[in-house]
Design a protein around this motif. Structure first.
Motif, PDB file in Angstrom:
ATOM      1  N   TYR A  35       6.968  -6.191  -3.058  1.00 46.31           N
ATOM      2  CA  TYR A  35       7.511  -5.108  -2.228  1.00 46.31           C
ATOM      3  C   TYR A  35       8.583  -4.412  -3.058  1.00 46.31           C
ATOM      4  N   GLU A  36       8.182  -3.284  -3.638  1.00 51.64           N
ATOM      5  CA  GLU A  36       9.089  -2.643  -4.598  1.00 51.64           C
ATOM      6  C   GLU A  36      10.162  -1.813  -3.917  1.00 51.64           C
ATOM      7  N   ASN A  37       9.905  -1.536  -2.624  1.00 49.68           N
ATOM      8  CA  ASN A  37      10.877  -0.794  -1.825  1.00 49.68           C
ATOM      9  C   ASN A  37      11.271   0.542  -2.468  1.00 49.68           C
ATOM     10  N   ARG A 146       6.834   6.659   0.679  1.00 45.88           N
ATOM     11  CA  ARG A 146       6.708   5.346   0.030  1.00 45.88           C
ATOM     12  C   ARG A 146       5.722   5.370  -1.147  1.00 45.88           C
ATOM     13  N   SER A 162      -1.373  -0.720   2.290  1.00 46.94           N
ATOM     14  CA  SER A 162      -1.895  -1.822   3.115  1.00 46.94           C
ATOM     15  C   SER A 162      -2.776  -1.262   4.220  1.00 46.94           C
ATOM     16  N   LYS A 189      -3.154  -5.538  -4.035  1.00 49.42           N
ATOM     17  CA  LYS A 189      -1.861  -5.435  -4.734  1.00 49.42           C
ATOM     18  C   LYS A 189      -1.882  -6.309  -6.001  1.00 49.42           C
ATOM     19  N   CYS A 243       0.665   0.104  -3.046  1.00 44.04           N
ATOM     20  CA  CYS A 243       1.986   0.049  -2.408  1.00 44.04           C
ATOM     21  C   CYS A 243       1.811  -0.659  -1.071  1.00 44.04           C
ATOM     22  N   ASP A 245       4.388  -1.574   0.842  1.00 40.12           N
ATOM     23  CA  ASP A 245       5.591  -1.381   1.664  1.00 40.12           C
ATOM     24  C   ASP A 245       5.278  -0.524   2.887  1.00 40.12           C
ATOM     25  N   ARG A 372       4.046 -11.282   4.674  1.00 44.59           N
ATOM     26  CA  ARG A 372       5.147 -11.272   5.655  1.00 44.59           C
ATOM     27  C   ARG A 372       4.643 -11.186   7.086  1.00 44.59           C
TER      28      ARG A 372
END
Lengths: 412, 232
Positions: A35-37, A146, A162, A189, A243, A245, A372
């Motif tokens: 999760y590169e945020n 994002r 996702s 990912k 990505c 996130d 998560r």
């Protein structure tokens, strides 16, 4: 056990275990950067983005999709909806949104197919980046802010997000939901970390417009255009990033029949795509991708052969047993409860199968942890997840047959 | 470049871990094979000990009188029959898991030895039956390997099914003709067996596949077995 069967069992076990072990190692090595945020901050240059949607008979679902588009937190964007000759009121639903000048409707009178419609949208898209979306999917509001930071170098051709289930209700949907979380999010990912992402999922993926134009958009003759285009992006020397996130939610098949249709399309398309791009196989020019694809093909094909062989052996044994029982007046259940556990009665194949089952459980638990997602929310899906792959083997066989017999697999 | 190296080292590490896992599994399978050998060996030994005890008892009967020894014989016969039955079951189960073990010369030698001892036990049992007046039926089952005798496995299944229920009331002896034992050849000639599978129920020969109903009817004609009312 016959030697051919043993060789097959050990080969499949070895390839599958190597695959799982390597993916878990990659997961561990990249656990802090999953999760590169990354997010576009105010003041940064905001490129223009076009979102293209192909819609065919989606009057029931497209409303939610369009609403989700309006909620996307981004200034410079346009939405191009291509109605693919729908026989329902899809175009009327879209027309209600045309007051918003960001929306454009391309209303085809004939059904051209998804890829052709997406290409139509790409032709008129003004964006520096083009996102494609399914008409039954809902994008998260932060999806563009994002994903756009991932295009930080020219070599990045596309970014995936996702893919999650939208309100899974039935047991089947809950199982597929889990498969999407692990397979269409985390797995992709991980593949992207060594540049082997082989699909830009249809529910939402974003491309650099110049790359889409350079490779002439989507292949209109391929039923899995989202997979085929990923191959050509690699071929053109670009990378695909993932990505996780942010997410897109999509509707899942609600019964076995629609699941079968979906998978037959995916798998037949995959087989055709592998064949279409066979020049990439074992080609060093394409780096890991050139080796990952044949590895995948070999593993899937051997898996199918093993499944068929095991089914044949299992059925023969079953028939043999039923035959035995005709000498004893078919007293199947007379000694049913006399069964005693004896670990020594289990063969080498049973030990391998048991470890394979443990491997599936490991993927499930590790996958959910790193995605998560709380286990408690996915209890029902977790029960069915380890067994759904048997069903997929049948779908793969059907897809192979469809391709070999030259049957045209339809999108809908 | 550093990333490429890192990925490469992960691929290599993944390969090594997979090899280690495979080695562990092969080791576990080998250990299980050895355990299976041990279990069968131990059980064969127990049964042979039982045969020896019977022989001793038979001798004691001559000295101390049959009344006392026959009571012990009755219990002993039941225990021995049970042990032989369990051994047969185990061999059958393990045969399906580890064919290699059952093709090994060691196993064939053990089987030969056991078959020889079974013939010895058969003779003992006949002596005991006569001495103590037991009327427990004896079934001799002559078979060959499944490649040469397609129905032998079927017959074995039926006998197992019968024994499951009336283990204590009958004695079954299974003889593998392919073992080429002189003792078995004599039995074979004595009963004039030229077709397999073949059953001898209290000295009467029934060659060819016999289903459960036929065997039970024949058994019920010579002994009062608990399940006979079901078979008229």
């Amino acid at each position: 056990m016959n030697p051919t069967y043993m060789i097959l069992v050990y080969s499949v076990w070895f390839l599958a275990t190597y695959f799982v072990v390597t993916l878990i190692l990659i997961l561990i090595a990249n656990r802090k950067s999953l999760y590169e945020n990354r997010i576009l901050k105010d003041g940064a240059p905001f490129p223009f983005v076009s979102v293209v949607i192909s819609a065919y008979n989606e009057e029931q679902k497209i409303e939610d999709t369009l609403k989700s588009l309006k909620k996307i937190d981004y200034e410079k964007m346009e939405f191009i909806i291509v109605n693919d000759g729908s026989s329902d009121k899809t175009n009327e639903v879209v027309k209600r949104y045309l007051d918003d000048r960001r929306f454009t409707l391309v209303d085809n009178s004939n059904n051209k197919g998804k890829a052709a419609c997406l290409n139509q949208g790409i032709m008129i898209a003004k964006g520096e980046f083009i996102a494609t979306m399914d008409a039954d999917s809902m994008a998260s509001p932060d999806i563009l802010k994002r994903t756009l930071p991932y295009f930080d170098e020219h070599a990045i051709g596309a970014v995936t997000v996702s893919v999650e289930a939208r309100n899974p209700k039935t047991l089947l949907q809950k199982i597929i939901d889990l498969e999407y979380i692990i397979g269409l999010s985390l797995f992709l990912k991980l593949l992207s970390t060594f540049n082997c992402l082989f699909v830009t999922p249809g529910p939402f993926s974003i491309y650099r417009a110049s790359v889409l134009r350079e490779i002439n958009g989507f292949d209109e003759n391929n039923i899995t255009e989202d997979m085929e285009i990923a191959f050509r992006i690699h071929k053109a020397g670009y990378k695909i990033k993932s990505c996780i996130d942010t997410k897109v939610q999509t509707i899942l098949p609600n019964d076995f029949k629609s699941l079968y249709r979906q998978r037959k399309r995916w798998y037949s398309g995959a087989i055709k795509t592998y064949y279409q791009h066979r020049d990439m196989i074992f080609n060093r020019k394409f780096g890991h991708f050139g080796f990952f694809i044949p590895f995948n093909i070999i593993l899937i094909t051997l898996g199918i052969v093993l499944f068929l062989y095991s089914t044949y052996l299992g059925l023969s044994k079953f028939i043999e047993n039923v035959y035995y029982y005709h000498y004893t007046n078919y007293n199947f259940f007379e000694n049913f409860f006399d069964w005693h556990f004896d670990i020594l009665a289990y063969s080498g194949v049973s030990v391998l199968s048991f470890t394979a089952f443990l491997g599936t459980l490991l993927i499930m638990f590790v996958g959910l942890k790193y995605a998560r997602v709380a286990y408690s929310r996915k209890k029902l899906g977790m029960l069915g997840y380890p067994f759904i792959f048997f069903l997929y083997q049948i779908f793969w066989i059907a897809s192979y047959f469809a391709v070999i017999r030259g049957r045209k697999v339809k999108w809908r | 470049m550093a990333m490429k190296k890192r990925i490469k080292s992960i691929f290599v590490l993944g390969f090594i871990i997979t090899i280690v896992l495979l080695s562990i599994i092969i080791f576990v399978n080998k250990t299980l094979d050895k355990e299976r050998e041990k279990v069968i060996d131990t059980q064969i030994e127990e049964v042979i000990n039982g045969f020896n005890q019977m022989q001793t008892l038979l001798g004691m009967g001559d000295t101390y009188g049959n009344r006392m020894t026959c009571l012990i014989f009755e219990n002993m016969l039941q225990d021995l029959d049970k042990s032989i039955w369990e051994l047969g079951q185990k061999i059958d189960k393990y045969r399906q898991t580890s064919e290699e073990f059952f093709k090994s010369p060691y196993y064939r030698q053990q089987k030969k030895f056991f078959n020889e001892k079974e013939v010895f036990y058969l003779n003992l049992l006949r002596g005991v039956k006569q001495k103590c007046g037991f009327n427990q039926p004896i079934i001799l089952f002559f078979y060959r390997n499944s490649e040469d005798c397609k129905k032998c496995d079927d017959q074995s299944f039926v006998l197992s099914d019968i024994n499951e229920k009336i283990d204590e009331e009958i004695s079954i002896f299974s003889f593998d003709i392919d073992m080429n034992l002189t003792t078995l050849k004599i039995l074979n000639q004595y009963y004039e067996i030229d077709e397999y599978p073949c059953l001898v129920i209290d000295d009467k020969r029934y060659c060819g596949m016999q289903d459960k109903n036929i065997i039970m009817k024949n058994l019920c004609m010579i002994a009062n077995i608990s399940v006979c009312p079901e078979y008229g």
